[in-house]
Write a protein that holds these residues in place. Structure first.
Motif, PDB file in Angstrom:
ATOM      1  N   GLY A  25       0.791  -1.219   0.000  1.00 14.56           N
ATOM      2  CA  GLY A  25       0.000   0.000   0.000  1.00 14.56           C
ATOM      3  C   GLY A  25       0.821   1.264   0.000  1.00 14.56           C
ATOM      4  N   SER A  26       2.068   1.222   0.502  1.00 15.81           N
ATOM      5  CA  SER A  26       2.811   2.460   0.688  1.00 15.81           C
ATOM      6  C   SER A  26       3.113   3.167  -0.619  1.00 15.81           C
ATOM      7  N   GLY A  27       3.193   2.396  -1.728  1.00 19.91           N
ATOM      8  CA  GLY A  27       3.478   3.007  -3.010  1.00 19.91           C
ATOM      9  C   GLY A  27       2.269   3.001  -3.925  1.00 19.91           C
ATOM     10  N   ALA A  28       1.079   3.034  -3.347  1.00 19.75           N
ATOM     11  CA  ALA A  28      -0.135   2.874  -4.115  1.00 19.75           C
ATOM     12  C   ALA A  28      -0.309   4.014  -5.111  1.00 19.75           C
ATOM     13  N   LEU A  29      -0.660   3.634  -6.347  1.00 19.22           N
ATOM     14  CA  LEU A  29      -1.016   4.618  -7.346  1.00 19.22           C
ATOM     15  C   LEU A  29      -2.467   5.033  -7.123  1.00 19.22           C
ATOM     16  N   PRO A  30      -2.851   6.237  -7.596  1.00 23.58           N
ATOM     17  CA  PRO A  30      -4.242   6.656  -7.451  1.00 23.58           C
ATOM     18  C   PRO A  30      -5.185   5.676  -8.139  1.00 23.58           C
ATOM     19  N   TRP A  31      -6.365   5.522  -7.568  1.00 21.84           N
ATOM     20  CA  TRP A  31      -7.376   4.683  -8.203  1.00 21.84           C
ATOM     21  C   TRP A  31      -7.913   5.405  -9.438  1.00 21.84           C
ATOM     22  N   ARG A  32      -8.223   4.639 -10.481  1.00 20.16           N
ATOM     23  CA  ARG A  32      -8.801   5.221 -11.688  1.00 20.16           C
ATOM     24  C   ARG A  32     -10.241   5.665 -11.422  1.00 20.16           C
ATOM     25  N   GLU A  33     -10.669   6.661 -12.155  1.00 15.02           N
ATOM     26  CA  GLU A  33     -12.071   7.085 -12.114  1.00 15.02           C
ATOM     27  C   GLU A  33     -12.839   6.214 -13.106  1.00 15.02           C
ATOM     28  N   SER A  34     -13.528   5.190 -12.592  1.00 14.72           N
ATOM     29  CA  SER A  34     -14.290   4.286 -13.447  1.00 14.72           C
ATOM     30  C   SER A  34     -15.378   3.635 -12.615  1.00 14.72           C
ATOM     31  N   PHE A  35     -16.363   3.075 -13.289  1.00 15.71           N
ATOM     32  CA  PHE A  35     -17.432   2.367 -12.582  1.00 15.71           C
ATOM     33  C   PHE A  35     -16.868   1.200 -11.790  1.00 15.71           C
ATOM     34  N   THR A  36     -15.944   0.454 -12.400  1.00 14.37           N
ATOM     35  CA  THR A  36     -15.370  -0.710 -11.722  1.00 14.37           C
ATOM     36  C   THR A  36     -14.647  -0.298 -10.443  1.00 14.37           C
ATOM     37  N   ALA A  37     -13.852   0.768 -10.518  1.00 10.35           N
ATOM     38  CA  ALA A  37     -13.121   1.226  -9.326  1.00 10.35           C
ATOM     39  C   ALA A  37     -14.097   1.670  -8.240  1.00 10.35           C
ATOM     40  N   ARG A  38     -15.169   2.357  -8.630  1.00  8.51           N
ATOM     41  CA  ARG A  38     -16.160   2.787  -7.646  1.00  8.51           C
ATOM     42  C   ARG A  38     -16.870   1.589  -7.017  1.00  8.51           C
ATOM     43  N   LEU A  39     -17.160   0.574  -7.813  1.00  5.33           N
ATOM     44  CA  LEU A  39     -17.792  -0.623  -7.273  1.00  5.33           C
ATOM     45  C   LEU A  39     -16.861  -1.345  -6.309  1.00  5.33           C
ATOM     46  N   GLU A  40     -15.588  -1.412  -6.664  1.00  4.25           N
ATOM     47  CA  GLU A  40     -14.597  -2.026  -5.784  1.00  4.25           C
ATOM     48  C   GLU A  40     -14.477  -1.256  -4.467  1.00  4.25           C
ATOM     49  N   ALA A  41     -14.427   0.074  -4.558  1.00  7.63           N
ATOM     50  CA  ALA A  41     -14.320   0.893  -3.351  1.00  7.63           C
ATOM     51  C   ALA A  41     -15.542   0.718  -2.468  1.00  7.63           C
ATOM     52  N   LEU A  42     -16.735   0.659  -3.072  1.00  3.43           N
ATOM     53  CA  LEU A  42     -17.954   0.457  -2.298  1.00  3.43           C
ATOM     54  C   LEU A  42     -17.936  -0.895  -1.600  1.00  3.43           C
TER      55      LEU A  42
END
Length: 227
Positions: A25-42
């Motif tokens: 996690g320490s070198g995590a890149l930003p999450w993409r703005e997409s439906f899939t990323a939002r579903l994963e975050a939820l």
């Protein structure tokens, strides 16, 4: 959210966690703005909610979350006091604690940190007379998180409320509700995500602490799951 949807999200999250078991996690890149990323975050935020609701100690739950997502090593929550933030107990807190208007109540506001990540900000009103002298000393003079300091009490947690301050998807996303407007290539995760209010009680039901916990976007500070 109904039980069927919650189970589906939990199952989806387990699949996501399996895919990211080797990510740091320490070198995590930003999450993409997409439906899939939002579903994963939820799915991940709902899983965190379920974990917090099904365990008595938020501290130990965050220990495990930090370890499972490799946010820090060692994965151990410490409490950083926030100075100058005193909030006197209101009638609501005294009623929940079952104490009189003159009973001493202590207030503690802390940031719960794992490594360099602030995972939660917590307000805590507690009755020192219902703790041991050693517990009070630890809380007054160390960075030990409250749940770890009072662990020997074998306390129980009664949730008063649990809500997502921020939801990656609108409430009726599964019924075709429009998605939030895209404002760039990366997903903006705000500072505050879930918020929980709870009462901690002794095994005999005697309340000794009222907590308000606001979990931060740092709980998702690891690489976006990729298929």
């Amino acid at each position: 959210m109904n039980v069927g949807t919650r189970k589906t999200l939990a199952s989806f999250t387990l699949m996501l966690l399996t895919r990211t078991a080797g990510a740091e996690g320490s070198g995590a890149l930003p999450w993409r703005e997409s439906f899939t990323a939002r579903l994963e975050a939820l799915a991940l935020l709902q899983t965190l909610n379920v974990e917090l609701l099904s365990h008595d100690s938020a501290t130990l739950t965050l220990d495990h979350w930090c370890a499972d997502h490799r946010l820090a090593s060692p994965a151990r929550i410490v409490a950083e006091p926030v100075g100058g933030a005193y909030q006197a107990p209101m009638d609501e807190q005294r009623q929940l604690l079952g104490v009189s208007a003159t009973e001493p109540i202590r207030y503690r506001r802390v940031r719960l940190i794992c490594g360099s990540r602030v995972l939660s900000e917590a307000d805590n009103w507690y009755v020192p007379a219902r703790l041991t002298p050693e517990m009070n000393r630890v809380l007054d003079s160390t960075d030990t998180a409250f749940g770890r300091a009072v662990q020997a009490l074998e306390f129980r947690r009664r949730t008063l409320s649990a809500k997502l301050v921020w939801s990656p998807l609108p409430q009726d996303w599964d019924m075709g509700a429009p998605l939030p407007e895209r404002r760039g290539a990366t997903l903006t995760i705000p500072h505050q995500v879930p918020e929980h209010r709870a009462v901690l009680t002794l095994p005999d039901g005697t309340p000794f602490s009222v907590v308000v916990e606001t979990y931060t976007g740092e709980v998702l500070a690891f690489p976006e799951p990729r298929r």
